[in-house]
Design an enzyme around this catalytic site. Structure first.
Site, PDB file in Angstrom:
ATOM      1  N   SER A   7       0.843  -1.202   0.000  1.00 58.97           N
ATOM      2  CA  SER A   7       0.000   0.000   0.000  1.00 58.97           C
ATOM      3  C   SER A   7       0.874   1.247   0.000  1.00 58.97           C
ATOM      4  CB  SER A   7      -0.879   0.013   1.249  1.00 58.97           C
ATOM      5  OG  SER A   7      -1.546   1.253   1.368  1.00 58.97           O
ATOM      6  N   TYR A  42      -1.161   0.128  10.274  1.00 60.96           N
ATOM      7  CA  TYR A  42      -1.317  -0.479   8.942  1.00 60.96           C
ATOM      8  C   TYR A  42      -0.122  -0.104   8.066  1.00 60.96           C
ATOM      9  CZ  TYR A  42      -3.539  -1.163   4.305  1.00 60.96           C
ATOM     10  OH  TYR A  42      -3.846  -1.528   3.020  1.00 60.96           O
TER      11      TYR A  42
HETATM   12  N1  LIG Z   1      -9.240  -1.070  -0.513  1.00 62.61           N
HETATM   13  C1  LIG Z   1      -8.243  -0.213  -0.493  1.00 62.61           C
HETATM   14  O1  LIG Z   1      -8.447   1.020  -0.531  1.00 62.61           O
HETATM   15  C2  LIG Z   1      -6.821  -0.703  -0.448  1.00 62.61           C
HETATM   16  C3  LIG Z   1      -5.783   0.224  -0.637  1.00 62.61           C
HETATM   17  C4  LIG Z   1      -4.458  -0.209  -0.593  1.00 62.61           C
HETATM   18  C5  LIG Z   1      -4.187  -1.541  -0.381  1.00 62.61           C
HETATM   19  N2  LIG Z   1      -5.220  -2.424  -0.188  1.00 62.61           N
HETATM   20  C6  LIG Z   1      -4.869  -3.816   0.047  1.00 62.61           C
HETATM   21  O2  LIG Z   1      -5.506  -4.627  -0.919  1.00 62.61           O
HETATM   22  C7  LIG Z   1      -5.632  -5.958  -0.410  1.00 62.61           C
HETATM   23  C8  LIG Z   1      -7.038  -6.442  -0.703  1.00 62.61           C
HETATM   24  O3  LIG Z   1      -7.977  -5.680   0.050  1.00 62.61           O
HETATM   25  P1  LIG Z   1      -9.435  -5.291  -0.475  1.00 62.61           P
HETATM   26  O4  LIG Z   1      -9.465  -3.821  -0.632  1.00 62.61           O
HETATM   27  O5  LIG Z   1      -9.773  -6.155  -1.628  1.00 62.61           O
HETATM   28  O6  LIG Z   1     -10.318  -5.593   0.798  1.00 62.61           O
HETATM   29  P2  LIG Z   1     -11.315  -6.781   1.180  1.00 62.61           P
HETATM   30  O7  LIG Z   1     -12.271  -7.052   0.073  1.00 62.61           O
HETATM   31  O8  LIG Z   1     -11.845  -6.398   2.524  1.00 62.61           O
HETATM   32  O9  LIG Z   1     -10.343  -8.033   1.308  1.00 62.61           O
HETATM   33  C9  LIG Z   1      -9.537  -8.304   2.404  1.00 62.61           C
HETATM   34  C10 LIG Z   1      -9.383  -9.802   2.450  1.00 62.61           C
HETATM   35  O10 LIG Z   1      -8.417 -10.176   3.434  1.00 62.61           O
HETATM   36  C11 LIG Z   1      -8.899 -11.337   4.052  1.00 62.61           C
HETATM   37  N3  LIG Z   1      -8.352 -11.538   5.375  1.00 62.61           N
HETATM   38  C12 LIG Z   1      -8.339 -10.673   6.415  1.00 62.61           C
HETATM   39  N4  LIG Z   1      -7.777 -11.241   7.499  1.00 62.61           N
HETATM   40  C13 LIG Z   1      -7.449 -12.505   7.122  1.00 62.61           C
HETATM   41  C14 LIG Z   1      -6.868 -13.609   7.805  1.00 62.61           C
HETATM   42  N5  LIG Z   1      -6.483 -13.524   9.089  1.00 62.61           N
HETATM   43  N6  LIG Z   1      -6.665 -14.756   7.122  1.00 62.61           N
HETATM   44  C15 LIG Z   1      -7.040 -14.859   5.820  1.00 62.61           C
HETATM   45  N7  LIG Z   1      -7.606 -13.854   5.122  1.00 62.61           N
HETATM   46  C16 LIG Z   1      -7.811 -12.706   5.782  1.00 62.61           C
HETATM   47  C17 LIG Z   1     -10.400 -11.138   4.122  1.00 62.61           C
HETATM   48  O11 LIG Z   1     -11.003 -12.387   4.289  1.00 62.61           O
HETATM   49  P3  LIG Z   1     -12.395 -12.579   5.070  1.00 62.61           P
HETATM   50  O12 LIG Z   1     -13.439 -12.360   4.023  1.00 62.61           O
HETATM   51  O13 LIG Z   1     -12.306 -13.975   5.549  1.00 62.61           O
HETATM   52  O14 LIG Z   1     -12.437 -11.573   6.183  1.00 62.61           O
HETATM   53  C18 LIG Z   1     -10.692 -10.510   2.782  1.00 62.61           C
HETATM   54  O15 LIG Z   1     -10.915 -11.480   1.801  1.00 62.61           O
HETATM   55  C19 LIG Z   1      -5.246  -5.882   1.074  1.00 62.61           C
HETATM   56  O16 LIG Z   1      -3.916  -6.311   1.220  1.00 62.61           O
HETATM   57  C20 LIG Z   1      -5.326  -4.395   1.366  1.00 62.61           C
HETATM   58  O17 LIG Z   1      -4.479  -4.020   2.441  1.00 62.61           O
HETATM   59  C21 LIG Z   1      -6.519  -2.049  -0.233  1.00 62.61           C
END
Ligand SMILES: NC(=O)c1ccc[n+]([C@@H]2O[C@H](COP(=O)([O-])OP(=O)(O)OC[C@H]3O[C@@H](n4cnc5c(N)ncnc54)[C@H](OP(=O)(O)O)[C@@H]3O)[C@@H](O)[C@H]2O)c1
Length: 245
Positions: A138, A151
């Site tokens: 990120s 984070y």
């Molecule tokens: N959205 C943004 O603005 C943004 C910006 C920068 C970076 N990111 C990064 O992008 C990546 C994907 O995020 P997203 O935005 O697509 O959000 P998301 O849809 O909320 O996905 C997060 C995922 O992480 C999984 N997770 C959380 N804790 C876990 C654990 N202990 N073991 C296994 N899985 C776990 C969740 O699974 P469950 O469904 O089981 O909870 C969920 O599938 C992440 O690394 C995030 O930090 C996101």
């Protein structure tokens, strides 16, 4: 035919990325916490053209389970062309300031677990002498900010780890891609007010697949986060301390 492993496969960004690989007729191995969600996503990916979709459950903080999952993935696919590491949480910074236990758990989910997975997986890619590892970090890791430095520090660890791993694995023809998405409209950011800087998971997924295809090292998605973070990184500390970001 590409063979793709996705850890954190129920993430909105990961699912959108998996759909692009499915449309290419890829074979996929999905890893996430919830079996039912995995089954639904796997069924959808098959309809979208995936040749085969395997899946297994893993809570990434259960470090003792990593070896089993990695072995199963390689046993199922034979070799892996693309690994995407996508799991994560967006911790409540104020609650992390009040609880060492919570702070370290969130650091583990967003940092340590990824380092553990990549440490265990790297020798497999080294043995294959080909493939791509794509890790979602990120821009928050580019500079610690008071609003989300727990984070940010975990993502900074992932970014630095991926950089070192990239240098190591480049010698054997394996690329490591660090992905830095800006604000993306996903369940993680459900409660945020959305504005002009926000991207959709589908757009970010397209950027991930393109960057992995091209063997890129680091990508900001969308691209304009690169100049934004360049500016934020270069704000002198004496000014940075006085502003709220
Ligand atoms: N959205 C943004 O603005 C943004 C910006 C920068 C970076 N990111 C990064 O992008 C990546 C994907 O995020 P997203 O935005 O697509 O959000 P998301 O849809 O909320 O996905 C997060 C995922 O992480 C999984 N997770 C959380 N804790 C876990 C654990 N202990 N073991 C296994 N899985 C776990 C969740 O699974 P469950 O469904 O089981 O909870 C969920 O599938 C992440 O690394 C995030 O930090 C996101």
């Amino acid at each position: 035919m590409q063979k793709v492993v996705i850890i954190g496969a129920t993430s909105a960004i990961a699912e959108a990325t998996a759909r692009l690989y499915a449309a290419r007729g890829a074979q996929l191995f999905l890893v996430a916490r919830h079996a039912e969600r995995l089954q639904d996503i796997a069924a959808d990916l098959r309809v979208r053209g995936a040749k085969e979709v395997f899946h297994t459950c893993l809570d990434v903080n259960e470090l003792q389970d990593h070896a089993r999952v990695i072995e199963l993935a390689w046993d199922s696919l034979g070799q892996v062309d693309v690994l995407l590491v996508a799991h994560g949480t967006l911790p409540d910074q104020a609650r992390c300031e009040a609880s060492v236990e919570l702070a370290l758990k969130e650091f583990s989910t967003n940092g340590t677990s990824t380092i553990a997975l990549l440490t265990a997986i790297a020798p497999r890619f080294e043995a294959q002498r080909k493939g791509a590892i794509a890790v979602i970090s990120s821009p928050a890791g580019d500079r610690g900010r008071q609003s989300n430095y727990l984070y940010g520090s975990a993502k900074a660890a992932v970014t630095a780890f991926a950089s070192g791993l990239r240098q190591r694995l480049s010698k054997v023809g394996v690329n490591v891609l660090t992905i830095k998405p800006g604000f993306v409209d996903t369940p993680m950011t459900r409660d945020f007010k959305k504005g002009a800087l926000w991207a959709k998971p589908e757009g970010v997924a397209g950027g991930i697949v393109r960057a992995a295809d091209r063997g890129r090292s680091t990508v900001y998605l969308p691209w304009f986060w690169l100049p934004i973070m360049l500016i934020i990184r270069h704000i002198p500390e004496f000014i940075f301390k006085r502003i709220k970001l």
